[in-house]
Motif scaffolding. Structure first.
Motif, PDB file in Angstrom:
ATOM      1  N   ASP A   1       5.979  -0.419   2.513  1.00  0.00           N
ATOM      2  CA  ASP A   1       4.688  -0.512   3.195  1.00  0.00           C
ATOM      3  C   ASP A   1       3.690   0.473   2.591  1.00  0.00           C
ATOM      4  O   ASP A   1       2.525   0.141   2.379  1.00  0.00           O
ATOM      5  N   GLU A   2       4.136   1.693   2.318  1.00  0.00           N
ATOM      6  CA  GLU A   2       3.239   2.707   1.740  1.00  0.00           C
ATOM      7  C   GLU A   2       2.758   2.286   0.354  1.00  0.00           C
ATOM      8  O   GLU A   2       1.574   2.433   0.033  1.00  0.00           O
ATOM      9  N   GLU A   3       3.639   1.754  -0.471  1.00  0.00           N
ATOM     10  CA  GLU A   3       3.237   1.286  -1.806  1.00  0.00           C
ATOM     11  C   GLU A   3       2.220   0.157  -1.700  1.00  0.00           C
ATOM     12  O   GLU A   3       1.253   0.108  -2.471  1.00  0.00           O
ATOM     13  N   MET A   4       2.423  -0.713  -0.733  1.00  0.00           N
ATOM     14  CA  MET A   4       1.476  -1.817  -0.559  1.00  0.00           C
ATOM     15  C   MET A   4       0.135  -1.323  -0.019  1.00  0.00           C
ATOM     16  O   MET A   4      -0.916  -1.815  -0.436  1.00  0.00           O
ATOM     17  N   ARG A   5       0.175  -0.356   0.905  1.00  0.00           N
ATOM     18  CA  ARG A   5      -1.093   0.209   1.407  1.00  0.00           C
ATOM     19  C   ARG A   5      -1.880   0.830   0.252  1.00  0.00           C
ATOM     20  O   ARG A   5      -3.098   0.654   0.156  1.00  0.00           O
ATOM     21  N   GLU A   6      -1.198   1.525  -0.633  1.00  0.00           N
ATOM     22  CA  GLU A   6      -1.864   2.135  -1.795  1.00  0.00           C
ATOM     23  C   GLU A   6      -2.415   1.050  -2.716  1.00  0.00           C
ATOM     24  O   GLU A   6      -3.527   1.172  -3.236  1.00  0.00           O
ATOM     25  N   TYR A   7      -1.653  -0.002  -2.927  1.00  0.00           N
ATOM     26  CA  TYR A   7      -2.099  -1.127  -3.753  1.00  0.00           C
ATOM     27  C   TYR A   7      -3.400  -1.707  -3.183  1.00  0.00           C
ATOM     28  O   TYR A   7      -4.367  -1.936  -3.911  1.00  0.00           O
ATOM     29  N   LEU A   8      -3.437  -1.931  -1.876  1.00  0.00           N
ATOM     30  CA  LEU A   8      -4.637  -2.481  -1.234  1.00  0.00           C
ATOM     31  C   LEU A   8      -5.811  -1.516  -1.318  1.00  0.00           C
ATOM     32  O   LEU A   8      -6.939  -1.923  -1.625  1.00  0.00           O
ATOM     33  N   ARG A   9      -5.544  -0.234  -1.038  1.00  0.00           N
ATOM     34  CA  ARG A   9      -6.616   0.786  -1.119  1.00  0.00           C
ATOM     35  C   ARG A   9      -7.233   0.830  -2.511  1.00  0.00           C
ATOM     36  O   ARG A   9      -8.449   0.891  -2.658  1.00  0.00           O
ATOM     37  N   SER A  10      -6.391   0.789  -3.530  1.00  0.00           N
ATOM     38  CA  SER A  10      -6.889   0.903  -4.902  1.00  0.00           C
ATOM     39  C   SER A  10      -7.747  -0.291  -5.315  1.00  0.00           C
ATOM     40  O   SER A  10      -8.486  -0.214  -6.284  1.00  0.00           O
ATOM     41  N   ARG A  11      -7.657  -1.381  -4.580  1.00  0.00           N
ATOM     42  CA  ARG A  11      -8.419  -2.591  -4.898  1.00  0.00           C
ATOM     43  C   ARG A  11      -9.442  -2.942  -3.819  1.00  0.00           C
ATOM     44  O   ARG A  11     -10.007  -4.033  -3.829  1.00  0.00           O
ATOM     45  N   ASP A  12      -9.655  -2.036  -2.863  1.00  0.00           N
ATOM     46  CA  ASP A  12     -10.616  -2.255  -1.770  1.00  0.00           C
ATOM     47  C   ASP A  12     -10.327  -3.541  -0.998  1.00  0.00           C
ATOM     48  O   ASP A  12     -11.229  -4.311  -0.682  1.00  0.00           O
ATOM     49  N   LEU A  13      -9.068  -3.766  -0.680  1.00  0.00           N
ATOM     50  CA  LEU A  13      -8.651  -4.936   0.083  1.00  0.00           C
ATOM     51  C   LEU A  13      -8.278  -4.499   1.494  1.00  0.00           C
ATOM     52  O   LEU A  13      -7.585  -3.498   1.665  1.00  0.00           O
ATOM     53  N   THR A  14      -8.733  -5.257   2.484  1.00  0.00           N
ATOM     54  CA  THR A  14      -8.497  -4.871   3.878  1.00  0.00           C
ATOM     55  C   THR A  14      -7.827  -5.965   4.709  1.00  0.00           C
ATOM     56  O   THR A  14      -7.663  -5.789   5.910  1.00  0.00           O
ATOM     57  N   PHE A  15      -7.455  -7.081   4.087  1.00  0.00           N
ATOM     58  CA  PHE A  15      -6.851  -8.154   4.863  1.00  0.00           C
ATOM     59  C   PHE A  15      -5.497  -7.728   5.441  1.00  0.00           C
ATOM     60  O   PHE A  15      -4.876  -6.788   4.958  1.00  0.00           O
ATOM     61  N   LYS A  16      -5.070  -8.428   6.487  1.00  0.00           N
ATOM     62  CA  LYS A  16      -3.808  -8.117   7.167  1.00  0.00           C
ATOM     63  C   LYS A  16      -2.635  -8.538   6.292  1.00  0.00           C
ATOM     64  O   LYS A  16      -2.638  -9.639   5.737  1.00  0.00           O
ATOM     65  N   VAL A  17      -1.619  -7.655   6.217  1.00  0.00           N
ATOM     66  CA  VAL A  17      -0.472  -7.928   5.357  1.00  0.00           C
ATOM     67  C   VAL A  17       0.826  -7.730   6.123  1.00  0.00           C
ATOM     68  O   VAL A  17       1.027  -6.703   6.772  1.00  0.00           O
ATOM     69  N   LEU A  18       1.691  -8.711   6.000  1.00  0.00           N
ATOM     70  CA  LEU A  18       3.063  -8.627   6.478  1.00  0.00           C
ATOM     71  C   LEU A  18       3.933  -8.433   5.247  1.00  0.00           C
ATOM     72  O   LEU A  18       3.844  -9.211   4.296  1.00  0.00           O
ATOM     73  N   ASN A  19       4.756  -7.404   5.244  1.00  0.00           N
ATOM     74  CA  ASN A  19       5.637  -7.122   4.119  1.00  0.00           C
ATOM     75  C   ASN A  19       6.924  -7.926   4.285  1.00  0.00           C
ATOM     76  O   ASN A  19       7.743  -7.627   5.137  1.00  0.00           O
ATOM     77  N   ASP A  20       7.084  -8.932   3.461  1.00  0.00           N
ATOM     78  CA  ASP A  20       8.291  -9.769   3.477  1.00  0.00           C
ATOM     79  C   ASP A  20       9.249  -9.246   2.413  1.00  0.00           C
ATOM     80  O   ASP A  20       9.515  -9.892   1.402  1.00  0.00           O
ATOM     81  N   SER A  21       9.752  -8.048   2.652  1.00  0.00           N
ATOM     82  CA  SER A  21      10.547  -7.343   1.642  1.00  0.00           C
ATOM     83  C   SER A  21      11.840  -8.063   1.291  1.00  0.00           C
ATOM     84  O   SER A  21      12.310  -7.969   0.161  1.00  0.00           O
ATOM     85  N   ASP A  22      12.411  -8.794   2.226  1.00  0.00           N
ATOM     86  CA  ASP A  22      13.662  -9.499   1.927  1.00  0.00           C
ATOM     87  C   ASP A  22      13.456 -10.989   1.642  1.00  0.00           C
ATOM     88  O   ASP A  22      14.402 -11.698   1.314  1.00  0.00           O
ATOM     89  N   GLY A  23      12.250 -11.478   1.758  1.00  0.00           N
ATOM     90  CA  GLY A  23      11.933 -12.863   1.425  1.00  0.00           C
ATOM     91  C   GLY A  23      12.295 -13.898   2.471  1.00  0.00           C
ATOM     92  O   GLY A  23      12.164 -15.095   2.225  1.00  0.00           O
ATOM     93  N   GLN A  24      12.711 -13.471   3.654  1.00  0.00           N
ATOM     94  CA  GLN A  24      13.133 -14.440   4.679  1.00  0.00           C
ATOM     95  C   GLN A  24      11.981 -15.317   5.178  1.00  0.00           C
ATOM     96  O   GLN A  24      12.159 -16.524   5.366  1.00  0.00           O
ATOM     97  N   ILE A  25      10.825 -14.721   5.399  1.00  0.00           N
ATOM     98  CA  ILE A  25       9.683 -15.504   5.902  1.00  0.00           C
ATOM     99  C   ILE A  25       9.192 -16.464   4.824  1.00  0.00           C
ATOM    100  O   ILE A  25       8.941 -17.635   5.093  1.00  0.00           O
ATOM    101  N   THR A  26       9.080 -15.970   3.615  1.00  0.00           N
ATOM    102  CA  THR A  26       8.655 -16.813   2.501  1.00  0.00           C
ATOM    103  C   THR A  26       9.599 -18.001   2.344  1.00  0.00           C
ATOM    104  O   THR A  26       9.159 -19.139   2.169  1.00  0.00           O
TER     105      THR A  26
END
Length: 165
Positions: A98-123
């Motif tokens: 989650d922290e890596e993804m928050r940094e990724y979004l911050r670095s690109r000025d993205l604010t949309f809602k994100v669900l982290n599908d780390s294990d791929g079950q939802i996908t």
């Protein structure tokens, strides 16, 4: 000289038209494997630890993407723009903590809602295997549109508007 320029312009326009048709046919073909069931998510925890309830009686856009996907990076600003006017939930597949993804979004000025599908079950539950994939559900929670691959802001906006009718 002028005739050559007109000829090349016509050929370029024809090429763009054919590529657009090809891309749409390919997207329709790729969308065939997606889960066509009504939206299954109800309440999720986003990467910023907030609770997001899937709205009822309103359309929602589910966007499956990954930080490692080049097309997803190119499309991210389109998703950002549409998220300012419509309900958007993005689902990031195997894109880090989650922290890596928050940094990724911050670095690109993205604010949309994100669900982290780390294990791929939802996908996997939605049948998504190609990125990016966008599924738009209408106000009744039924799939209205799906798009596999890059989508423009205006294309997303029009689909969301139609899904809300």
């Amino acid at each position: 000289m002028k005739h050559k320029l007109i000829k090349y312009l016509k050929e370029a326009l024809l090429f763009i038209l054919l590529m657009t048709i090809f891309a749409n046919v390919l997207s329709i073909y790729r969308s065939g494997s997606l889960n066509k069931a009504p939206v299954e998510l109800k309440e999720i925890i986003t990467i910023d630890n907030s609770v997001y309830e899937i709205p009822t009686n309103e359309p929602i856009l589910l966007h499956f993407w990954a930080t490692w996907c080049p097309t997803c990076k190119a499309e991210a600003q389109n998703i950002e723009r549409i998220s300012k006017s419509f309900n958007v939930l993005t689902i990031a597949l195997k894109s880090g903590s989650d922290e890596e993804m928050r940094e990724y979004l911050r670095s690109r000025d993205l604010t949309f809602k994100v669900l982290n599908d780390s294990d791929g079950q939802i996908t996997q539950r939605y049948g998504v295997s190609i990125f990016p994939t966008t599924i738009i559900y209408d106000k009744d929670g039924n799939e209205a549109f799906s798009e596999v691959g890059y989508t423009t802001t205006i294309g997303l906006w029009l689909r969301m508007w139609i899904a809300g009718l």
